[in-house]
Every structure is written in structure tokens, then in C-alpha cells.
Motif scaffolding. Structure first.
Motif, PDB file in Angstrom:
ATOM      1  N   MET A 171      96.310  19.889  18.122  1.00 39.00           N
ATOM      2  CA  MET A 171      97.335  20.323  17.226  1.00 39.00           C
ATOM      3  C   MET A 171      97.168  20.871  15.929  1.00 39.00           C
ATOM      4  SD  MET A 171      99.171  20.940  19.644  1.00 39.00           S
ATOM      5  CE  MET A 171     100.612  21.690  19.191  1.00 39.00           C
ATOM      6  N   THR A 172      96.539  19.697  15.208  1.00 35.20           N
ATOM      7  CA  THR A 172      96.368  19.918  13.822  1.00 35.20           C
ATOM      8  C   THR A 172      95.042  21.172  13.610  1.00 35.20           C
ATOM      9  OG1 THR A 172      96.400  17.528  13.390  1.00 35.20           O
ATOM     10  CG2 THR A 172      94.997  19.010  11.736  1.00 35.20           C
ATOM     11  N   ALA A 173      94.051  21.175  14.646  1.00 29.60           N
ATOM     12  CA  ALA A 173      93.183  22.188  14.343  1.00 29.60           C
ATOM     13  C   ALA A 173      93.686  23.772  14.664  1.00 29.60           C
ATOM     14  CB  ALA A 173      91.713  21.937  15.517  1.00 29.60           C
ATOM     15  N   THR A 174      94.549  23.786  15.607  1.00 27.44           N
ATOM     16  CA  THR A 174      95.287  24.922  15.790  1.00 27.44           C
ATOM     17  C   THR A 174      95.837  25.426  14.833  1.00 27.44           C
ATOM     18  OG1 THR A 174      95.103  24.047  18.361  1.00 27.44           O
ATOM     19  CG2 THR A 174      96.622  25.915  17.686  1.00 27.44           C
ATOM     20  N   ALA A 175      96.742  24.620  14.152  1.00 23.53           N
ATOM     21  CA  ALA A 175      97.627  24.994  13.028  1.00 23.53           C
ATOM     22  C   ALA A 175      96.529  25.391  12.031  1.00 23.53           C
ATOM     23  CB  ALA A 175      98.482  23.929  12.544  1.00 23.53           C
ATOM     24  N   LEU A 176      95.642  24.709  11.721  1.00 23.92           N
ATOM     25  CA  LEU A 176      94.555  24.969  10.680  1.00 23.92           C
ATOM     26  C   LEU A 176      93.956  26.683  10.914  1.00 23.92           C
ATOM     27  CD1 LEU A 176      92.121  24.399   8.433  1.00 23.92           C
ATOM     28  CD2 LEU A 176      90.943  23.932  10.297  1.00 23.92           C
ATOM     29  N   LEU A 177      93.388  26.759  12.078  1.00 26.17           N
ATOM     30  CA  LEU A 177      92.859  27.860  12.719  1.00 26.17           C
ATOM     31  C   LEU A 177      94.011  29.266  12.616  1.00 26.17           C
ATOM     32  CD1 LEU A 177      90.411  26.667  15.414  1.00 26.17           C
ATOM     33  CD2 LEU A 177      89.772  27.381  12.822  1.00 26.17           C
ATOM     34  N   SER A 178      95.131  28.931  12.773  1.00 28.78           N
ATOM     35  CA  SER A 178      95.973  30.296  12.686  1.00 28.78           C
ATOM     36  C   SER A 178      96.078  30.246  11.301  1.00 28.78           C
ATOM     37  CB  SER A 178      97.268  29.592  13.653  1.00 28.78           C
ATOM     38  OG  SER A 178      97.956  28.705  12.802  1.00 28.78           O
ATOM     39  N   GLN A 179      96.236  29.513  10.405  1.00 34.07           N
ATOM     40  CA  GLN A 179      96.214  29.933   8.920  1.00 34.07           C
ATOM     41  C   GLN A 179      95.059  30.495   8.416  1.00 34.07           C
ATOM     42  OE1 GLN A 179      97.215  26.483   6.414  1.00 34.07           O
ATOM     43  NE2 GLN A 179      97.872  27.644   4.726  1.00 34.07           N
ATOM     44  N   TYR A 180      93.814  29.660   8.730  1.00 33.09           N
ATOM     45  CA  TYR A 180      92.504  30.335   8.221  1.00 33.09           C
ATOM     46  C   TYR A 180      91.604  30.448   9.299  1.00 33.09           C
ATOM     47  CZ  TYR A 180      94.305  27.879   3.790  1.00 33.09           C
ATOM     48  OH  TYR A 180      94.849  27.624   3.023  1.00 33.09           O
ATOM     49  N   PRO A 181      91.554  31.536  10.040  1.00 33.50           N
ATOM     50  CA  PRO A 181      90.805  31.753  11.147  1.00 33.50           C
ATOM     51  C   PRO A 181      89.388  31.337  11.406  1.00 33.50           C
ATOM     52  CG  PRO A 181      92.235  33.659  10.963  1.00 33.50           C
ATOM     53  CD  PRO A 181      92.309  32.768   9.642  1.00 33.50           C
ATOM     54  N   HIS A 182      88.641  31.515  10.086  1.00 31.88           N
ATOM     55  CA  HIS A 182      87.344  31.238   9.574  1.00 31.88           C
ATOM     56  C   HIS A 182      87.194  29.959   8.723  1.00 31.88           C
ATOM     57  CE1 HIS A 182      86.286  34.025  12.691  1.00 31.88           C
ATOM     58  NE2 HIS A 182      86.993  34.941  11.941  1.00 31.88           N
ATOM     59  N   PRO A 183      87.731  28.827   8.748  1.00 36.73           N
ATOM     60  CA  PRO A 183      87.791  28.028   7.702  1.00 36.73           C
ATOM     61  C   PRO A 183      86.486  27.558   6.951  1.00 36.73           C
ATOM     62  CG  PRO A 183      88.166  26.797   9.784  1.00 36.73           C
ATOM     63  CD  PRO A 183      87.901  28.285  10.016  1.00 36.73           C
ATOM     64  N   THR A 184      86.790  27.077   5.878  1.00 36.25           N
ATOM     65  CA  THR A 184      85.380  26.395   5.080  1.00 36.25           C
ATOM     66  C   THR A 184      85.305  25.050   5.509  1.00 36.25           C
ATOM     67  OG1 THR A 184      86.790  25.866   3.459  1.00 36.25           O
ATOM     68  CG2 THR A 184      85.810  28.046   3.110  1.00 36.25           C
ATOM     69  N   ASN A 185      84.101  24.377   5.271  1.00 37.12           N
ATOM     70  CA  ASN A 185      84.061  23.057   5.772  1.00 37.12           C
ATOM     71  C   ASN A 185      85.007  22.323   4.865  1.00 37.12           C
ATOM     72  OD1 ASN A 185      81.928  22.588   7.189  1.00 37.12           O
ATOM     73  ND2 ASN A 185      80.382  22.824   5.810  1.00 37.12           N
ATOM     74  N   GLU A 186      85.561  22.643   3.629  1.00 37.43           N
ATOM     75  CA  GLU A 186      86.444  22.060   2.933  1.00 37.43           C
ATOM     76  C   GLU A 186      87.710  22.201   3.586  1.00 37.43           C
ATOM     77  OE1 GLU A 186      86.351  19.748   0.652  1.00 37.43           O
ATOM     78  OE2 GLU A 186      88.498  19.803   0.552  1.00 37.43           O
ATOM     79  N   GLN A 187      88.288  23.435   4.073  1.00 33.58           N
ATOM     80  CA  GLN A 187      89.691  23.396   4.436  1.00 33.58           C
ATOM     81  C   GLN A 187      89.497  22.659   5.926  1.00 33.58           C
ATOM     82  OE1 GLN A 187      89.050  27.699   4.768  1.00 33.58           O
ATOM     83  NE2 GLN A 187      90.649  28.000   3.132  1.00 33.58           N
TER      84      GLN A 187
END
Ligand code: FES
Ligand code: FES
Lengths: 721, 153
Positions: B107-123
């Protein structure tokens, strides 16, 4: 307009309709009207469709479903995948047609427990035989049908095939085969012919885990059950003086407040209501007998005193240490200490119990269902045969669920309130309620001769509630002419229990840090130093050797090679340890960044014999390393007035995502029978990291956790993987 | 006791609970949505992560009275058949050990990816830092987040 569903019962009805009310792995979605979820019970197993039981582990249905029953509790060691793989290998089954079910506690199985990294070593042969025997029966059934000699037949991917190219799948033969007598003497495969073992097989529970299906004990629900939380004595060594439960009883949803032993249980209709009511309990405690309410500072002081105790129990004695030390050119003495640790599995303790007049039903996460049954039988004075134990998936164990205390509580409470009850522990209950990795202090001494050879070695351990905090026959015993290993037990009201890699989880760090220091003092490369000792143990063993010298050398050399030992771009630290039958060597790479040591990578070389499931084995090693590293860096449970000071993850720190360095995993894979992997990767990590930090900073670490008690306050960890 | 109408996973639910009841316990005890896990109860471990209007929240520390008409998504509602790209990635990477933390991680990862589809390592790191995995499956969680980011449309 949204249509609203109003309660759990209706919800389940809806769910049952959408899933067709079918079987979810490990859980039966039974009659929707009853609104129940039930774990697979013994009776369900035997009546599982039209499946034909070949033996305790295996059933094959005429429509070609191969069901393999996995008896041992699954807590993340991936046993529910690797056990069936072993049966399927010898059966030559088509893995995609295999269905795996968790078996309940059942006398047909032996050693139905999870602990000591022992499940695969113990069951390896019997699982193989179970598969091989059924395969043989299927081939015999085919030979009869085809009127040919069974020795001309072969099997492949769930089919028996004849020389003329006829083939039948196992389902077609199951009915005939199941009536045959099981052969007692079957030929097992040559390990070079393994097709499934040694590959990476995905977790059989994957779909259920990732879609949030009810799998864990805490998820168990049955209509009519009540919920309970228990307030236990907050300080070790105390008992209840008085209970005022007036305010707690007044909370809506609270059905009862029951005091038994040192427990006050709040029983109600939902978890939150009982948790809330519990905060309103007024319980006074008093010191139980002559107990002391201990502080961590008392432990520190007593440890130092007890290291000089005249009453140590000798565990191993070779040669004459007194003379060796008196003649030494150099003597090095160092002390190492670790704190208590909480097991903190992610799923807090919980158990369901229903004590009825005609029998007892126990359902939940336990590493030792058999022990739970026997202890509950004793507690309630009923026969063990009247008790069933169904094993849910465990949200971690780490040794905590080897104990049956939380099962006994649930059973006792159910017998008092005469209701089915699920007892749930809060995180605070779990962290303060005991059974910890014991705090231990060690003193090591080494005597070196003028040439830097190790001629004398002494180790004394003082462990809280731990009779023997040493592993007296481990390396370097056998390689040193004069050696004395002894131990002192420190009695305390604080409860302790096996914590992943008991004793060795800290002893390995202390020993391997000490040997590193001794190697440095003798002017030798740390790996060279150990190899020379092993060569000596091989050539002229001193006393009994209880480890396999070649296997230990094997992992040392593999780690040396894979880590590029001796590199100049990073500071490397070495450690090797034998525990639970397996051997693991590790090299940690540390680099300085902004004047602080950063752990870049940990290289691990493992000899655990045949690797059953490459995917699961990799997880166990990486997980073990992360566990060892995290607790070495952060784990710290301290006591004040008999009570744990850390109560939750806000101040009991576990390793998190960003703090994990890269971990490289290399297996020796020498073809010997599997020797276990749930624990052995953990012990060497602390030493490898501490030795690398020394190389990088010149700072030796003697205590855990590293970052709290050492002058070097912050260890920043690896940034990328 | 108060009466709440909640929109969870696109469906309507009703529950009679105290206003201070954390959403976690409404999901688990009242509605039988047990994929959302209890780990610490104090917003420290992430086992209870769900989405509120697509953002990750810790359901153990979010009272049901605060939900209102906002849309809740739990692991059970992430996809019809457990085949959301993030769930697929978790399966392909074979992340789980005990599995208890994994629904929260997903669930955390999904929320992250919907905000940043290609997240940086830091994100990735700062999003996942709030979810503890006691089994230490962090390497695979990272691999799965990276893999999922290649699957997200
Ligand atoms: S249970 Fe909510 S963050 Fe731990
Ligand atoms: S897989 Fe066990 S806590 Fe994460």
C-alpha cells in the motif's frame, strides 16, 4: 447511491459469494450464513474431496490434483514451499499441479515444530521417501494396467510413461495405486537428477499474502467468539495486590473482567473496546516474595562481579591454561556485553481458544503446537487427545513462539469465561511481557608466544537465566593447546527464551571480534590467522573436534574469493561461524564518508549442504544478515525497577529500509544433505561489521548496540543497493 | 456508539462503533477486511497502511470519525484479482518471508508510485522508511518497487 453493508457477517456472505465460497489456501470459507472462517482441521484434511491419501504428506485425487501437506509451522522460513518441493521432487510431480496445505498438529508427523533450523535436516529423508514411495506405487499400478515390468517404466512431470510411449497421469492411476502396499525400501534419486530442488521456486502463498487474505492467527474470526486483552504484571517480580475494574467494566462492549494469576483480562466484543477499557483498569502490584526489581545498571555491575565468580561451571578444559598464560609473551583480555532483546515478530502474540466440556480447540500462530497441546492438557487437566491444534501462518517468530505462555493464557481464559476467545497482545504487551534474548557478558583472554602463536585461550560467559552462555566445542576449541571455557548463571525474575540463533547471536560477534584483535596483535591477516588455526586443528587436534574443519575452511575461502579480500578501496572485516550444523563466513565492506563509516556491502558464503529452494535460501541469508546487523546496531531493551523501558517501536529501534546495505550471497553447494538455514546466517554479521569498522576507524567495538554505548555515536549505513 | 457510512474499495459499508475507534479496527473487527494489519498501534511500523483518497495513511492512528466521505482503499480493493502492477511485481520478485508486513508495504509503495511513477532512490527510501519488515526483506522490497515502476502506466 451506495448500498451499505452493515456488519462482518454480511461482509463474509458477500465475500463468499464473490469467491464462490471456495477453499482459500489454509482457510476454509465455510457456510456463508455461519459467517465463519475456519482453518483446515484434521477432519477436513481426511475428507478433502475425493483425494486419496498415500501417506501423511501426500494425497492425489483422480482429477489429478496433487496435495502435499506441510506439517511444520510457517513463519517466513519458507517451509511451506520447500517441504513440498522435496516430496514433489521424488514424486516427479508437475509442480504447477501441486496444491500445498498446512497440516494441523497430527501424530502422523514427527517433530512438528519450527526451531533450531532443524526442519529440513530432520525431514529431508522422510519427505524424499514419502514422494519416492508414492511414485513407485503409481508405477506399479501402471505396470499392472499395461501388463509390463515396472522396471521398464519411467516418470516425468506427473506422468508414468512406458517404453512404447504410453502414458498416464498420476490422477488416472491414483485410485489403483492407493490400494497397493507402500514399499518400505525405495530408491531415492541421485541428487544430480534433481529437477526442482536447487531451483528458485516462488512462495506458494504469494497470491494470498499480496491480496491480504486471512492467513495469520490474528486474522482468525469465528462467529460468537469474544476478544480479550490481558494486563500482565508490568514489572518482573511483582504480583497483583488489588484490582479496581469498575471504570473498565463500564466501557461499552466490555463483557467481563477476569483476574487470574498475575493477569487481568478484559473480555469484550471488539479489540478496540477491550484495549480502551484496559486503560481504565486500576491495578496495584506488590513485590512477589523476595524478588528484586532490577535495573539495567544492576545488571552491568553484577556482570562484572560475576566474571570473577569462583563458582563458574567448567564447560571445556584442554591442557593447562595457568602455565600457558604465565609463560605468554603477550596476553590480551577483552570483555563484551549485549543487552536484552525483544523478539518483536511483526504479528503480535495472539491465540484463539475454545474450551468446551467435550474438548479443547486451539487455533493460532505457534512454533511448537505439540508443546502447546501438552501444556494446555496439563493446565486444564484434560487428556491431550481431547485437544486439537490448528496452525495458522505465523507473522514471524524468531523464537518467541516456541513458548506456549500465550496459548495457555487463552486456554485458561476460555475455560474461565466458558466462551471461545481470541486473546490479542498489543505491541507494548509483547515488548514488556518477557521472554527476551538474555543479556550476557563475556571475558575472553588469549596468550600468545613470542612468535605470535595462540597458545592459550580462555572464555567465561555470564548469562542472565542462562546456564551455559558458551558454545564450548566451537572453533577455536580443538586448535589451541591450552584452553578453558566456563560459565556462570545470573538468576533474575526477567524471563528469557530462545531468540533466533540462541547464544550464538551475540557470542559469535564477541568471539570473532576478539579473534580479529588477537590476529592483529600477532601481526597476521585475520583470515590467514583462522586458517592456520584450522590447519593446526586438523593436523594435531586438541581434545574433541565437534565441527567440520573442511566445511569451515570451505566457506572461509569462498568468502575470501568472492569479496576480493584485501581490497584497498574499502575497509574489510571478516567473521566466520558454525551454528546449527551450517557454516557461514562473511566479509563486510565499510567506507568512510564525511568522517563516518558507511557499510557498503556484506558478502556471505554459506555451506548448508544441498540448497533446496534457491529463492527461499537467499531470503534466509539476506534476512539473517539484516537481522544480525539491525540488532547489533540498534537493539536495546533496558530495565528500570523491573520493567522494560522500551515499549514500542518509537524507542525500541528496528532496522529500516534505508539502513540496509547490499548483501551478496554465495552457496558452497557441496551436495551433502541439507544442514539448515533459518539461523546460521545471523551470528557472523556483527563481527564482520565490527571488524570492518575497526579497519576503517581504528575503533574497536565491545558492546551492542554499537551506536549507543560506543564513542562513535552514529553509524551511517549503506546508501544504495 | 455512533453510526458511520464508509466508502471502502468502492463499496459502501456501515459500522456502529465509538468515534475514536481507529479505522484499523473498524476494518478488521467490524468489516472483516483483515488484510490491513496491526503491528504497533502508534504509527511506527506501517503494517496498517491504507489509502485515503489515494494517499497512504496509518489506519491504526486514524479515527473512523475522521474518514467522512473520503474514499478508503485497502489491500483487498487494490485490484479485483490481486493483479495490480505492484502486487504483480511483489509476486515476481517473490518478496515475502512471513508476509505479515507486506500488505502495508504494498500500500505504501502503491501510493508512492501513483505520486511518482518513476521515483528516485531517495523518494523510494523516504516513502518506505516508515514500513518495518522484521524479517528483513528490504532488498526484495526495493527490487519490487523498482520493477513495479516499470509496470505502472
Ligand atoms: S500498526 Fe499502524 S503503523 Fe504500526
Ligand atoms: S515479511 Fe515478515 S515482517 Fe516483513
Amino acid at each position: 447511491m451506495t448500498a451499505y453493508t452493515s456488519n462482518r457477517r454480511d461482509f463474509l456472505k458477500k465475500l463468499a459469494v464473490t469467491t464462490g465460497g471456495g477453499l482459500l489456501l489454509g482457510f476454509n470459507m465455510l457456510d456463508a450464513n455461519a459467517g465463519t472462517m475456519s482453518v483446515l482441521g484434521e477432519t477436513t484434511l481426511d475428507a478433502a474431496g475425493s483425494e486419496l491419501r498415500f501417506n501423511a504428506y501426500l494425497a492425489i485425487s483422480p482429477d489429478n490434483v496433487i496435495t502435499i501437506f506441510s506439517p511444520n509451522p510457517e513463519l517466513g522460513q519458507n517451509i511451506k514451499t520447500s517441504f513440498p518441493m522435496i516430496v514433489a521432487e521424488e514424486l516427479d510431480a508437475d509442480w504447477t499441479a501441486v496444491k500445498v496445505l498446512q497440516a494441523p498438529l497430527d501424530k502422523r508427523f514427527d517433530r512438528q515444530l519450527t526451531g533450531g533450523s532443524g526442519a529440513i535436516p530432520h525431514s529431508w529423508e522422510r519427505l524424499r521417501k514419502a514422494g519416492a514411495a508414492a511414485r513407485r506405487m503409481l508405477m506399479e499400478a501402471a505396470a499392472k494396467r499395461w501388463q509390463c515390468d515396472v522396471s521398464t517404466l519411467r516418470t516425468e512431470k506427473g506422468k508414468v510413461i512406458s517404453t512404447t510411449g504410453q502414458s498416464l497421469n498420476y490422477g488416472d492411476l491414483a485410485t489403483d495405486a492407493s490400494t497397493l502396499t507402500a514399499p518400505t525400501d525405495v530408491k531415492l534419486k541421485d541428487i544430480r537428477d534433481f529437477k526442482l530442488i536447487g531451483t528458485a521456486v516462488a512462495n506458494v502463498e504469494a497470491d494470498n499474502i499480496y491480496s491480504g487474505k486471512p492467513l495469520f492467527g490474528i486474522d482468525f474470526y469465528r462467529e460468537g467468539m469474544v476478544y480479550a486483552v490481558i494486563q500482565r504484571a508490568p514489572a518482573f517480580g511483582t504480583r497483583i495486590k488489588s484490582v479496581d475494574d469498575t471504570a473498565a467494566r463500564a466501557v461499552s462492549g466490555v463483557l467481563d473482567v477476569v483476574t487470574f494469576k498475575t493477569n487481568v483480562a478484559i473480555v469484550g466484543t471488539s479489540t478496540w473496546q477491550v484495549m480502551k477499557a484496559r486503560k481504565l483498569l486500576k491495578v496495584e502490584y506488590e513485590i512477589d516474595g523476595s524478588n528484586l526489581l532490577e535495573n539495567s545498571s544492576d545488571h552491568d555491575r553484577r556482570f562484572k562481579e560475576m566474571l570473577d565468580s569462583p563458582e563458574a561451571v567448567v564447560r571445556r578444559k584442554d591442557g593447562d591454561v595457568t602455565t600457558a598464560f604465565s609463560q605468554a609473551a603477550k596476553v590480551i583480555t577483552r570483555e563484551y556485553q549485549c543487552p536484552f532483546l525483544s523478539h518483536s515478530p511483526m504479528e503480535p502474540m495472539n491465540f484463539f481458544a475454545h474450551v468446551r466440556p467435550d474438548g479443547v480447540e486451539l487455533i493460532g500462530p505457534t512454533q511448537t503446537p505439540d508443546l502447546a497441546r501438552n501444556e494446555v492438557a496439563k493446565l486444564l487437566n484434560v487428556s491431550a487427545d481431547s485437544i486439537t491444534v490448528d496452525i495458522t501462518r505465523l507473522g514471524g517468530g524468531f523464537g518467541r513462539r516456541l513458548k506456549a505462555d500465550y496459548v495457555l493464557e487463552a486456554a485458561e481464559l476460555s475455560s474461565l469465561i466458558r466462551k471461545p476467545v481470541k486473546v490479542i497482545w498489543s505491541r507494548e504487551d509483547d515488548m514488556t511481557g518477557g521472554s527476551y534474548r538474555p543479556a550476557v557478558r563475556y571475558r575472553f583472554s588469549a596468550a600468545l608466544d613470542g612468535a605470535g602463536n595462540l597458545i592459550g585461550y580462555k572464555l567465561r560467559g555470564v548469562g542472565i537465566n542462562t546456564a551455559n552462555s558458551t558454545r564450548e566445542d566451537n572453533f577455536p576449541s580443538g586448535a589451541v593447546d591450552h584452553l578453558l571455557i566456563d560459565s556462570v548463571e545470573y538468576k533474575s525474575p526477567i524471563t528469557v527464551g530462545a531468540w533466533r540463533a540462541p547464544i550464538t547471536n551475540f557470542l559469535a560477534f564477541a568471539e570473532q571480534s576478539f579473534l580479529d584483535e588477537v590476529a592483529t596483535a600477532s601481526g597476521k591477516d585475520p583470515i590467514r590467522f583462522r586458517l592456520e588455526l584450522l590447519e593446526k586443528a586438523k593436523k594435531s587436534p586438541v581434545g574433541a573436534i565437534k565441527y567440520d574443519i573442511d566445511r569451515m575452511m570451505g566457506v572461509i575461502k569462498l568468502a575470501q574469493e568472492k569479496s576480493g579480500w584485501g581490497r584497498k578501496d574499502v575497509s574489510q572485516g571478516f567473521s566466520v561461524y558454525f551454528s546449527h550444523r551450517s557454516y557461514v563466513a562473511q566479509v563486510a565492506d565499510v567506507a568512510m564518508e564525511q568522517n563516518r563509516p558507511v557499510i557498503r556491502k556484506i558478502h556471505a558464503a554459506i555451506d548448508c549442504g544441498v540448497v533446496v529452494n534457491v529463492a527461499g535460501a537467499n531470503q534466509q541469508v539476506r534476512g539473517g544478515v539484516v537481522d544480525g546487523l539491525g540488532h547489533a546496531l540498534f537493539g536495546n531493551l533496558t530495565f528500570k525497577d523491573g520493567a522494560a523501558e522500551q515499549k514500542n517501536f518509537n524507542n525500541y529501534r528496528l532496522i529500516r529500509f534505508r539502513e540496509v546495505p547490499e548483501v551478496d550471497v554465495h552457496f558452497v553447494n557441496n551436495g551433502i544433505d541439507p544442514t539448515g538455514l533459518g539461523e546460521p546466517a545471523l551470528p557472523p554479521t556483527g563481527g564482520a561489521v565490527a571488524n570492518a569498522i575497526f579497519k576503517a576507524t581504528g575503533q574497536r567495538l565491545y558492546n551492542q548496540p554499537f551506536n549507543v554505548q560506543e564513542p562513535m555515536k552514529s553509524v551511517r549505513l549503506g546508501e544504495k543497493i | 456508539m455512533a453510526h458511520y457510512k464508509l466508502t471502502i474499495n468502492g463499496r459502501g459499508y456501515e459500522a456502529d462503533v465509538e468515534p475514536d475507534t481507529p479505522l484499523l479496527w473498524v476494518l478488521r473487527d467490524s468489516l472483516g477486511l483483515v488484510g490491513t494489519k496491526f503491528g504497533c498501534g502508534i504509527a511506527q511500523c506501517g503494517a496498517c497502511t491504507v489509502h485515503l483518497n489515494g494517499k497512504a495513511i496509518k489506519a491504526c492512528s486514524f479515527p473512523v470519525s475522521g474518514v467522512g466521505s473520503n474514499k478508503v482503499t485497502t489491500i483487498e480493493g487494490l485490484s479485483e484479482n490481486g493483479d495490480h502492477p505492484v502486487q504483480q511485481a511483489w509476486k515476481e520478485v517473490d518478496v515475502a518471508q512471513c508476509g505479515y508486513c507486506q500488505t502495508g508495504q504494498i500500500m505504501t509503495a502503491t501510493a508512492l508510485l501513483s505520486q511518482y511513477p518513476h521515483p528516485t532512490n531517495e523518494q523510494i527510501e523516504s516513502a518506505m522508511q516508515g514500513n518495518i519488515c522484521r524479517c528483513g526483506s528490504y532488498h526484495k522490497i526495493r527490487e519490487a518497487v523498482v520493477l513495479a515502476s516499470t509496470k505502472m502506466k
